[in-house]
Design a protein around this motif. Structure first.
Motif, PDB file in Angstrom:
ATOM      1  N   ARG A  34       0.794  -1.012   0.052  1.00 15.66           N
ATOM      2  CA  ARG A  34      -0.035   0.025  -0.115  1.00 15.66           C
ATOM      3  C   ARG A  34       0.867   1.224  -0.105  1.00 15.66           C
ATOM      4  NH1 ARG A  34      -5.500  -0.199   2.389  1.00 15.66           N
ATOM      5  NH2 ARG A  34      -6.502  -2.397   1.893  1.00 15.66           N
ATOM      6  N   THR A  35       2.295   1.079  -0.597  1.00 15.32           N
ATOM      7  CA  THR A  35       2.731   2.354  -0.668  1.00 15.32           C
ATOM      8  C   THR A  35       2.291   3.261  -1.566  1.00 15.32           C
ATOM      9  OG1 THR A  35       4.902   0.851  -0.365  1.00 15.32           O
ATOM     10  CG2 THR A  35       5.015   3.103  -1.491  1.00 15.32           C
ATOM     11  N   PRO A  36       2.269   4.712  -1.152  1.00 17.22           N
ATOM     12  CA  PRO A  36       1.714   5.559  -2.179  1.00 17.22           C
ATOM     13  C   PRO A  36       2.477   5.623  -3.329  1.00 17.22           C
ATOM     14  CG  PRO A  36       2.049   6.545   0.341  1.00 17.22           C
ATOM     15  CD  PRO A  36       2.722   5.432   0.092  1.00 17.22           C
ATOM     16  N   ALA A  37       1.281   5.918  -4.343  1.00 19.43           N
ATOM     17  CA  ALA A  37       1.758   5.912  -5.865  1.00 19.43           C
ATOM     18  C   ALA A  37       1.086   7.093  -6.476  1.00 19.43           C
ATOM     19  CB  ALA A  37       1.689   4.786  -6.319  1.00 19.43           C
ATOM     20  N   ASP A  38       1.444   7.193  -7.864  1.00 13.81           N
ATOM     21  CA  ASP A  38       0.841   8.264  -8.577  1.00 13.81           C
ATOM     22  C   ASP A  38      -0.551   7.959  -8.897  1.00 13.81           C
ATOM     23  OD1 ASP A  38       3.026  10.138  -8.691  1.00 13.81           O
ATOM     24  OD2 ASP A  38       3.994   8.919 -10.092  1.00 13.81           O
ATOM     25  N   VAL A  39      -0.730   6.551  -9.431  1.00 14.83           N
ATOM     26  CA  VAL A  39      -1.970   6.152  -9.659  1.00 14.83           C
ATOM     27  C   VAL A  39      -2.138   4.560  -9.266  1.00 14.83           C
ATOM     28  CG1 VAL A  39      -2.213   7.395 -11.573  1.00 14.83           C
ATOM     29  CG2 VAL A  39      -1.095   5.099 -11.833  1.00 14.83           C
ATOM     30  N   ILE A  40      -3.603   4.299  -9.314  1.00 10.07           N
ATOM     31  CA  ILE A  40      -3.798   2.976  -8.787  1.00 10.07           C
ATOM     32  C   ILE A  40      -4.376   2.422 -10.304  1.00 10.07           C
ATOM     33  CG2 ILE A  40      -5.361   1.421  -7.672  1.00 10.07           C
ATOM     34  CD1 ILE A  40      -5.766   3.817  -5.555  1.00 10.07           C
ATOM     35  N   VAL A  41      -3.828   1.272 -10.777  1.00 10.32           N
ATOM     36  CA  VAL A  41      -4.028   0.500 -11.999  1.00 10.32           C
ATOM     37  C   VAL A  41      -4.982  -0.635 -11.823  1.00 10.32           C
ATOM     38  CG1 VAL A  41      -3.326  -0.056 -14.136  1.00 10.32           C
ATOM     39  CG2 VAL A  41      -2.173   1.835 -13.253  1.00 10.32           C
ATOM     40  N   VAL A  42      -6.057  -0.675 -12.146  1.00  9.37           N
ATOM     41  CA  VAL A  42      -7.170  -1.890 -12.266  1.00  9.37           C
ATOM     42  C   VAL A  42      -6.944  -2.727 -13.565  1.00  9.37           C
ATOM     43  CG1 VAL A  42      -9.043  -2.913 -11.489  1.00  9.37           C
ATOM     44  CG2 VAL A  42      -8.349  -0.411 -10.750  1.00  9.37           C
ATOM     45  N   LEU A  43      -6.314  -3.813 -13.674  1.00  9.83           N
ATOM     46  CA  LEU A  43      -6.367  -4.637 -14.743  1.00  9.83           C
ATOM     47  C   LEU A  43      -7.851  -5.094 -15.049  1.00  9.83           C
ATOM     48  CD1 LEU A  43      -3.742  -4.968 -16.468  1.00  9.83           C
ATOM     49  CD2 LEU A  43      -3.314  -4.464 -13.887  1.00  9.83           C
ATOM     50  N   GLY A  44      -8.350  -4.938 -16.251  1.00 14.24           N
ATOM     51  CA  GLY A  44      -9.754  -5.320 -16.674  1.00 14.24           C
ATOM     52  C   GLY A  44      -9.759  -6.833 -16.609  1.00 14.24           C
ATOM     53  N   ALA A  45     -11.251  -7.075 -16.538  1.00 16.47           N
ATOM     54  CA  ALA A  45     -11.569  -8.628 -16.734  1.00 16.47           C
ATOM     55  C   ALA A  45     -13.010  -8.364 -17.364  1.00 16.47           C
ATOM     56  CB  ALA A  45     -11.567  -9.264 -15.573  1.00 16.47           C
ATOM     57  N   ALA A  46     -13.699  -9.598 -17.514  1.00 17.82           N
ATOM     58  CA  ALA A  46     -14.926  -9.666 -18.321  1.00 17.82           C
ATOM     59  C   ALA A  46     -15.866  -8.624 -17.742  1.00 17.82           C
ATOM     60  CB  ALA A  46     -15.526 -10.974 -18.084  1.00 17.82           C
ATOM     61  N   GLN A  47     -16.676  -8.270 -18.481  1.00 19.12           N
ATOM     62  CA  GLN A  47     -17.905  -7.273 -18.175  1.00 19.12           C
ATOM     63  C   GLN A  47     -19.084  -7.655 -19.147  1.00 19.12           C
ATOM     64  OE1 GLN A  47     -19.139  -4.621 -20.306  1.00 19.12           O
ATOM     65  NE2 GLN A  47     -17.853  -5.426 -21.791  1.00 19.12           N
ATOM     66  N   TYR A  48     -20.210  -7.476 -18.573  1.00 20.46           N
ATOM     67  CA  TYR A  48     -21.453  -7.767 -19.354  1.00 20.46           C
ATOM     68  C   TYR A  48     -22.428  -6.573 -19.324  1.00 20.46           C
ATOM     69  CZ  TYR A  48     -19.439 -11.989 -17.939  1.00 20.46           C
ATOM     70  OH  TYR A  48     -18.677 -13.393 -17.438  1.00 20.46           O
ATOM     71  N   ASN A  49     -22.482  -5.711 -20.535  1.00 17.69           N
ATOM     72  CA  ASN A  49     -23.203  -4.810 -20.964  1.00 17.69           C
ATOM     73  C   ASN A  49     -22.871  -3.729 -20.058  1.00 17.69           C
ATOM     74  OD1 ASN A  49     -24.621  -3.446 -22.811  1.00 17.69           O
ATOM     75  ND2 ASN A  49     -26.460  -3.880 -21.479  1.00 17.69           N
ATOM     76  N   GLY A  50     -21.470  -3.405 -19.460  1.00 18.79           N
ATOM     77  CA  GLY A  50     -21.196  -2.564 -18.505  1.00 18.79           C
ATOM     78  C   GLY A  50     -21.301  -2.856 -17.152  1.00 18.79           C
ATOM     79  N   LYS A  51     -21.458  -4.087 -16.721  1.00 22.42           N
ATOM     80  CA  LYS A  51     -21.589  -4.886 -15.458  1.00 22.42           C
ATOM     81  C   LYS A  51     -20.473  -5.548 -15.247  1.00 22.42           C
ATOM     82  CE  LYS A  51     -24.004  -7.553 -11.745  1.00 22.42           C
ATOM     83  NZ  LYS A  51     -25.299  -8.241 -11.730  1.00 22.42           N
ATOM     84  N   PRO A  52     -19.366  -5.243 -14.289  1.00 25.06           N
ATOM     85  CA  PRO A  52     -18.148  -5.961 -14.086  1.00 25.06           C
ATOM     86  C   PRO A  52     -18.672  -7.528 -13.563  1.00 25.06           C
ATOM     87  CG  PRO A  52     -17.887  -3.992 -13.025  1.00 25.06           C
ATOM     88  CD  PRO A  52     -19.350  -4.235 -13.547  1.00 25.06           C
ATOM     89  N   SER A  53     -17.848  -8.477 -14.283  1.00 24.00           N
ATOM     90  CA  SER A  53     -17.919  -9.898 -13.901  1.00 24.00           C
ATOM     91  C   SER A  53     -17.454  -9.909 -12.215  1.00 24.00           C
ATOM     92  CB  SER A  53     -17.162 -10.871 -14.581  1.00 24.00           C
ATOM     93  OG  SER A  53     -15.652 -10.381 -14.275  1.00 24.00           O
TER      94      SER A  53
END
Length: 217
Positions: free
Chosen positions: A46-65
């Motif tokens: 949890r070291t502070p950073a410039d950004v948090i990057v969330v790697l994508g995964a499947a989604q269903y018409n805008g709803k995340p799996s």
């Protein structure tokens, strides 16, 4: 001079020794990589950073799996804890999809209390490497260089390795909830998959997401 001293190893004997040594080195390489996949999966930096990057995964018409939602929950926890002021969601879409993975993730975050101004959706890339390359371009264009990567535990080491190769100073805070971490059999299959995918990437510098997806059935 004794009989044992007069006998020299034959060509076949040397070939067997070389083959045996090669097998041992390969086993050490695979085993060492699998251990690092397991080791990094257990980290929660949890070291502070410039950004948090969330790697994508499947989604269903805008709803995340469920798998993607677990990543987004972790990203929001990091944002709420002040780890970074900006959350970047990553991932493109299939031809028939209405939403990119990045956009679906961004919508989830804003619906759960993260200001839209604190999110960036990078909707490019059909695999980990291409998604991270697009993210790195966007992040570095803004003068940022450090990132906390959020993905599944077993995916974290490969993602971190790729991010480093793309010029990001990255560390990982993987999910520890969701369908991927509930059963030991599933965990083992993901470790096998990620070990193979990481070795393939190190050898070729190309992604292996589709190639090794067969390990998950």
């Amino acid at each position: 001079m004794g009989t044992a001293e007069r006998i020299k190893p034959s060509l076949g004997s040397w070939a067997r020794r070389i083959a045996f040594g090669t097998v041992l080195m390969l086993l050490a390489l695979v085993g060492g990589t699998a251990f690092r996949v397991w080791q990094v999966a257990r980290q929660n930096d949890r070291t502070p950073a410039d950004v948090i990057v969330v790697l994508g995964a499947a989604q269903y018409n805008g709803k995340p799996s469920d798998i993607y939602a677990a990543r987004l929950v972790k990203a929001k926890q990091l944002y709420d804890a002040g780890v970074a002021k900006t959350v970047v969601t990553a991932g493109g879409k299939k031809a028939e999809d209405n939403f990119t993975e990045a956009r679906a993730g961004q919508l989830w975050l804003t619906r759960h209390g993260v200001p839209a101004s604190a999110t960036i959706a990078v909707g490019e890339g059909s695999d980990t490497l291409r998604s991270l390359r697009a993210v790195a371009d966007q992040v570095q264009a803004r003068g940022w260089h450090t990132a906390v990567l959020v993905s599944d535990p077993w995916h974290s080491f490969r993602a971190r390795t790729m991010a480093g190769d793309l010029g990001l100073d990255a560390w990982t805070a993987p999910t520890h909830s969701g369908p991927i971490v509930q059963e030991r059999v599933t965990q083992f299959r993901y470790i096998v998959r990620e070990t193979g995918a990481l070795l393939y990437y190190r050898l070729t510098k190309t992604p292996a997401d589709d190639l090794f997806a067969t390990f998950l059935g």
